[in-house]
Enzyme design. Structure first.
Site, short mmCIF file in Angstrom:
data_model
loop_
_atom_site.label_atom_id
_atom_site.label_comp_id
_atom_site.label_asym_id
_atom_site.label_seq_id
_atom_site.Cartn_x
_atom_site.Cartn_y
_atom_site.Cartn_z
N SER A 1 -11.58 0.77 3.98
CA SER A 1 -11.46 1.53 2.73
C SER A 1 -12.10 0.72 1.60
O SER A 1 -11.99 -0.50 1.56
CB SER A 1 -9.99 1.81 2.42
OG SER A 1 -9.26 0.59 2.34
N HIS B 1 -8.90 3.88 -1.59
CA HIS B 1 -7.54 3.38 -1.38
C HIS B 1 -7.11 2.59 -2.62
O HIS B 1 -7.08 1.36 -2.61
CB HIS B 1 -7.52 2.52 -0.12
CG HIS B 1 -6.19 1.97 0.27
ND1 HIS B 1 -4.98 2.46 -0.22
CD2 HIS B 1 -5.86 0.95 1.12
CE1 HIS B 1 -3.99 1.77 0.31
NE2 HIS B 1 -4.50 0.85 1.11
N CYS C 1 0.38 2.10 6.50
CA CYS C 1 0.59 0.69 6.81
C CYS C 1 0.66 -0.10 5.51
O CYS C 1 0.05 0.28 4.50
CB CYS C 1 -0.52 0.16 7.71
SG CYS C 1 -2.19 0.33 7.04
N GLY D 1 1.17 -4.17 3.52
CA GLY D 1 1.07 -5.62 3.60
C GLY D 1 2.39 -6.26 3.96
O GLY D 1 3.46 -5.80 3.56
N GLN E 1 -5.42 -8.90 5.53
CA GLN E 1 -5.44 -7.63 6.26
C GLN E 1 -6.73 -7.42 7.03
O GLN E 1 -6.73 -6.75 8.07
CB GLN E 1 -5.21 -6.47 5.29
CG GLN E 1 -3.78 -6.41 4.75
CD GLN E 1 -3.46 -5.08 4.10
OE1 GLN E 1 -4.26 -4.14 4.12
NE2 GLN E 1 -2.29 -4.99 3.51
N SER F 1 -24.15 10.89 3.04
CA SER F 1 -25.27 10.50 3.92
C SER F 1 -24.88 9.46 4.96
O SER F 1 -25.73 9.04 5.75
CB SER F 1 -26.41 9.95 3.06
OG SER F 1 -25.99 8.79 2.35
N ARG G 1 -19.53 9.20 0.56
CA ARG G 1 -20.96 9.02 0.80
C ARG G 1 -21.41 10.02 1.87
O ARG G 1 -21.33 9.73 3.09
CB ARG G 1 -21.26 7.58 1.24
CG ARG G 1 -20.87 6.52 0.21
CD ARG G 1 -21.43 5.16 0.55
NE ARG G 1 -21.01 4.69 1.86
CZ ARG G 1 -19.86 4.05 2.11
NH1 ARG G 1 -19.02 3.81 1.10
NH2 ARG G 1 -19.54 3.66 3.32
N CYS H 1 0.81 -1.22 0.00
CA CYS H 1 0.00 0.00 0.00
C CYS H 1 0.85 1.28 0.00
O CYS H 1 0.35 2.33 -0.38
CB CYS H 1 -0.93 0.02 1.20
SG CYS H 1 -2.08 -1.36 1.26
#
Length: 392
Positions: free
Chosen positions: A247, A348, A378, A380, A151, A212, A210, A91
């Protein structure tokens, strides 16, 4: 000492990383090529002057293999003389690309470099690149006889270790969406966004936010990763990780233009920030997501700075327990953390997230007049990168 500066940083909007997502029609090479061309076009830089392009990508298979960064350089119509390389620190791949580019400038190996990243998770789903094979081998299996885990299970273990409740995870996640929606409504992302043409449609806004979202709506989502076998192995887990406090799968690309301060001056370009300090660390590969904690302390020690000196923190929201555990261990001001929302809302796109965070943090520092920003990611396998920049 040579100073490595950021002249510009851009990103595509976040597209839902599934077929039907806004960016799914775009080949990942074209997605990155669009980003690279926009980055250079905004500054007016002659791309022939670029010494190297370093790109991050996690799922290097299928359409994202064969050194996708080089393909994107060609697709962006850069001169054929501009080289490129693709790296994988999971990542943190494009954050590491930025570190390598800046370190190359400081060392005198580069005058000008681009760090970038790409991930089309709608075309290359998580795990796609393993081809169903064992990626660990006998030696790792012997060292970790119970077996390493995905993960999602690591996120559950982090939540259990730090005593984070489902309500805390969901509240943090709702806040991420609320902050991102407010930033989007105010136009705060406009300076970092690059529009992408997909099937005749111009995609210019993030698809993963989002507005809402509430803790009440999140509370109704089922846990994602529990099985009877895992429950027996990890009885401490209360099974709190859901799609809402994780994510989302995301398509996206991002890039940063990095050069020596002297070179920027000679070209008449205004540096926006300076790279101050870097750190990378390994951590427990079972917990996997906790490396952001020692990486933060390591980069602060190298910088000679304290938490109070930092005006903005970007801690990647792979899962809600990551920044919450980070807050619990560091004691940082939560108001300085992911002030424009994080990956839970903004997505992500694995290989692109590092330079995406950099773009967002840089624009936030400029908008607020902050001096120092710290981002950490972070990764993997149990690792983390941390970077401090100084706004100029």
């Amino acid at each position: 000492m040579v100073s490595a500066v950021i002249v510009d940083a851009v990103r595509t909007p976040s597209g839902r990383g599934k077929p039907g997502g806004a960016l799914h029609p775009v080949h990942p090479t074209d997605l990155l090529a669009t980003t690279l061309a926009a980055l250079v076009g905004r500054s007016g830089l002659d791309p022939a002057l670029i010494d190297d392009v370093i790109g991050g990508c996690v799922s290097q298979a299928g359409q994202q293999t064969a050194n996708i960064t080089r393909s994107a350089v060609l697709g962006a119509s850069f001169p054929e003389t501009v080289p490129a390389v693709t790296i994988d620190r999971q990542c943190g791949s494009s954050q590491q690309a930025a570190a390598f580019a800046a370190q190359g400038v400081v060392a005198g190996a580069y005058d000008i470099a681009i760090a970038c990243g790409i991930e089309s998770m709608s075309r290359n789903p998580i795990g796609y690149s393993t081809l169903g094979e064992d990626v660990y081998g006998a030696a790792v299996a012997e060292r970790y006889p119970g077996g390493l885990v995905g993960q999602g299970i690591s996120a559950e273990l982090v939540a259990a270790k730090w005593g984070l409740s489902r309500a805390q995870l969901d509240e943090f996640s709702a806040t991420s969406h609320r902050r991102a929606a407010a930033a989007q409504a105010s136009g705060a992302f406009e300076n970092e966004l690059v529009a992408v043409h997909a099937d005749g449609v111009s995609v210019s806004t993030d698809q993963t936010i989002r507005p809402s979202t509430t803790t009440e709506t999140l509370a109704g989502l089922p846990a994602s990763f529990g099985t009877d076998e895992l429950a027996a192995r990890f009885p401490e887990i209360s099974w709190s990780i859901t799609p809402g406090n994780s994510s989302p799968l995301t398509d996206g690309a991002s890039a940063a233009l990095i050069m020596s301060e002297e070179r920027a001056g000679s070209l008449g370009l205004r540096p926006r920030a300076r790279f101050h300090s870097f750190a990378v660390t390994g951590s427990d590969p079972l917990l996997m997501l906790t490396g952001v904690i020692p990486a933060t302390q390591k980069v602060l020690d190298r910088a000679g700075l304290s938490l109070d000196d930092i005006d903005a923190f970007e801690v990647n929201e792979a899962f809600a327990p990551v920044p919450l555990a980070w807050l619990a261990e560091t004691g940082a001001d939560p108001e300085k953390l992911n002030s424009r929302g994080g990956a839970i809302a903004l997505g992500h796109p694995l290989g692109a997230s590092g330079t995406r965070l950099l773009a967002t943090m840089l624009n936030h520092l400029e908008a607020t007049g902050g001096r120092y920003g710290l981002q950490t990611m972070c990764e993997g396998g149990g690792m983390a990168n941390a970077t401090i920049i100084e706004r100029l």
